[in-house]
Motif scaffolding. Structure first.
Motif, PDB file in Angstrom:
ATOM      1  N   ARG A 144     -30.735  18.829  24.359  1.00 13.75           N
ATOM      2  CA  ARG A 144     -29.715  18.350  24.301  1.00 13.75           C
ATOM      3  C   ARG A 144     -29.434  17.118  23.342  1.00 13.75           C
ATOM      4  NH1 ARG A 144     -27.447  17.620  30.158  1.00 13.75           N
ATOM      5  NH2 ARG A 144     -25.595  16.869  28.961  1.00 13.75           N
ATOM      6  N   TYR A 145     -30.978  16.387  23.408  1.00 21.27           N
ATOM      7  CA  TYR A 145     -30.969  15.172  22.971  1.00 21.27           C
ATOM      8  C   TYR A 145     -30.991  15.468  21.176  1.00 21.27           C
ATOM      9  CZ  TYR A 145     -31.548  11.598  26.294  1.00 21.27           C
ATOM     10  OH  TYR A 145     -31.178  10.685  27.174  1.00 21.27           O
ATOM     11  N   ALA A 146     -31.731  16.776  20.944  1.00 19.08           N
ATOM     12  CA  ALA A 146     -31.623  16.980  19.451  1.00 19.08           C
ATOM     13  C   ALA A 146     -30.429  17.248  19.014  1.00 19.08           C
ATOM     14  CB  ALA A 146     -32.680  18.379  19.272  1.00 19.08           C
ATOM     15  N   GLY A 147     -29.350  17.764  19.704  1.00 21.07           N
ATOM     16  CA  GLY A 147     -28.134  18.273  19.201  1.00 21.07           C
ATOM     17  C   GLY A 147     -27.291  16.897  18.651  1.00 21.07           C
ATOM     18  N   ASP A 190     -41.704  20.158  20.651  1.00 22.30           N
ATOM     19  CA  ASP A 190     -41.643  21.384  19.818  1.00 22.30           C
ATOM     20  C   ASP A 190     -40.263  21.879  19.883  1.00 22.30           C
ATOM     21  OD1 ASP A 190     -42.468  23.690  18.100  1.00 22.30           O
ATOM     22  OD2 ASP A 190     -43.347  24.575  19.792  1.00 22.30           O
ATOM     23  N   ALA A 191     -39.723  22.022  21.356  1.00 21.26           N
ATOM     24  CA  ALA A 191     -38.314  22.237  21.206  1.00 21.26           C
ATOM     25  C   ALA A 191     -37.263  21.292  20.792  1.00 21.26           C
ATOM     26  CB  ALA A 191     -37.922  22.315  22.971  1.00 21.26           C
ATOM     27  N   PHE A 192     -37.425  20.057  20.705  1.00 25.01           N
ATOM     28  CA  PHE A 192     -36.600  19.177  19.871  1.00 25.01           C
ATOM     29  C   PHE A 192     -36.540  19.578  18.507  1.00 25.01           C
ATOM     30  CE2 PHE A 192     -35.363  15.373  17.737  1.00 25.01           C
ATOM     31  CZ  PHE A 192     -34.641  14.711  18.545  1.00 25.01           C
ATOM     32  N   GLY A 221     -39.179  13.805  13.838  1.00 21.03           N
ATOM     33  CA  GLY A 221     -40.617  13.988  14.500  1.00 21.03           C
ATOM     34  C   GLY A 221     -40.725  12.406  15.709  1.00 21.03           C
ATOM     35  N   ALA A 222     -40.235  11.231  14.885  1.00 20.07           N
ATOM     36  CA  ALA A 222     -40.409  10.316  15.919  1.00 20.07           C
ATOM     37  C   ALA A 222     -39.536  10.382  17.214  1.00 20.07           C
ATOM     38  CB  ALA A 222     -40.294   9.053  15.337  1.00 20.07           C
TER      39      ALA A 222
END
Length: 304
Positions: free
Chosen positions: A109-112, A241-243, A220-221
């Motif tokens: 969710r945060y990656a989106g 990894d999921a992010f 990455g950060a």
């Protein structure tokens, strides 16, 4: 009101055309942030930080994002110098809730949101906001491993465990060896800087922390820090990894092998910075323990 800096009421009259009559909140860290109610009933947030030359670019980018409809507060003044400070005001966007957790599902969710943020910033042109924030400033030219930070450097550096120093040294060496273009991105992507409503992101804060680094390094950060509220720590490896996997999917472009390695190296550098802070201040060893547990695997993935 009596605790406000002497310059602030007059600044509000000059820049906002109205005087403050109430304090909604006040926070002091790297920046001083004041939530104020003006005499006319409007609520604003005034931010003041040391003028290191970054603020104008950060606020200009924030203006562009707000104009493009990204969920962030719209600046309502330019950056104004007050003594040694750079000061601006922005609209108040209260409400929303923290999204807590560091599971892979939460990471996605945060990656989106981060992917959307980076896509929007790719359309924004401002002068690079340099120097980068200190926790993401591995490319500094100061002597030694860490960027020069006076109040940290004057402390007893022998308190920092050797495994933290080694992790930071190896991660930085890999980061400096990279040959990747820099882009504009959020350099302090933490849970405490986002609020959510009804399952969607409501607002992203802390645009003072924009950075100029390779895209995969910024991702990455973020993959390491997305769950941070208080205290700061390091997300589990499977969640980072999921992010990163979700970020690449949302952006529609897989990272190259070098980009993958740089993402993992930057994830460890930020944690090592936080671990050093803990060691020098004698606080609970949250990041220290996380670096001890995860450094070997993250360095392996970074080819460092």
């Amino acid at each position: 009101m009596d605790d406000l800096p002497d310059w602030l009421p007059g600044w509000c009259v000059d820049q906002l055309g109205d005087e403050p009559v109430g304090v909604l909140f006040e926070r002091r860290s790297i920046s001083a942030v004041f939530g104020l109610r003006l005499a006319g009933g409007r609520d604003v947030v005034v931010k003041a930080r040391e003028d290191d030359g970054r603020a104008a670019s950060c606020v200009a980018a924030q203006v562009r994002l707000a104009e493009r409809g990204f969920p962030c507060a719209r600046p309502v003044t330019p950056v104004v110098r007050v003594g040694a400070l750079a000061v601006h005001a922005e609209e108040s966007l209260p409400g929303g809730e923290l999204l807590r957790g560091d599971s892979p599902d939460v990471a996605v969710r945060y990656a989106g949101v981060f992917a959307r943020l980076m896509a929007e910033l790719a359309e924004v042109t401002v002068a690079p906001p340099l120097p980068n924030p200190r926790w993401i400033r591995w490319g500094h030219t100061d002597p030694g491993l860490w960027p020069a930070i006076g109040f940290l450097d004057e402390k007893d550096q022998s308190l920092v465990p050797e495994y933290v120093v080694d992790a930071a040294y190896r991660a930085r060496k890999r980061l400096l060896a990279a040959d990747l273009p820099c882009v504009l991105g959020h350099g302090d992507y933490e849970a405490q800087n986002l609020r959510w409503q009804n399952g969607d992101v409501w607002v992203v804060h802390d645009w003072d922390s924009l950075a100029w680094q390779p895209e995969s390094a910024l991702a990455g950060a973020a993959s390491a820090t997305f769950a941070n509220a208080s205290p700061t720590t390091l997300a589990p490896i499977e969640s980072s990894d999921a992010f990163l996997a979700a970020y690449q999917e949302y952006r529609g472009r897989p990272f190259t092998e070098e980009e993958q390695e740089i993402a993992w190296a930057s994830s460890l550098w930020t944690a090592a910075h936080n671990a050093r802070w803990e060691a020098l201040h004698g606080t609970a060893p949250v990041s220290l323990d996380a670096v001890r547990a995860q450094a070997t695997e993250r360095l392996h993935r970074a080819n460092a």
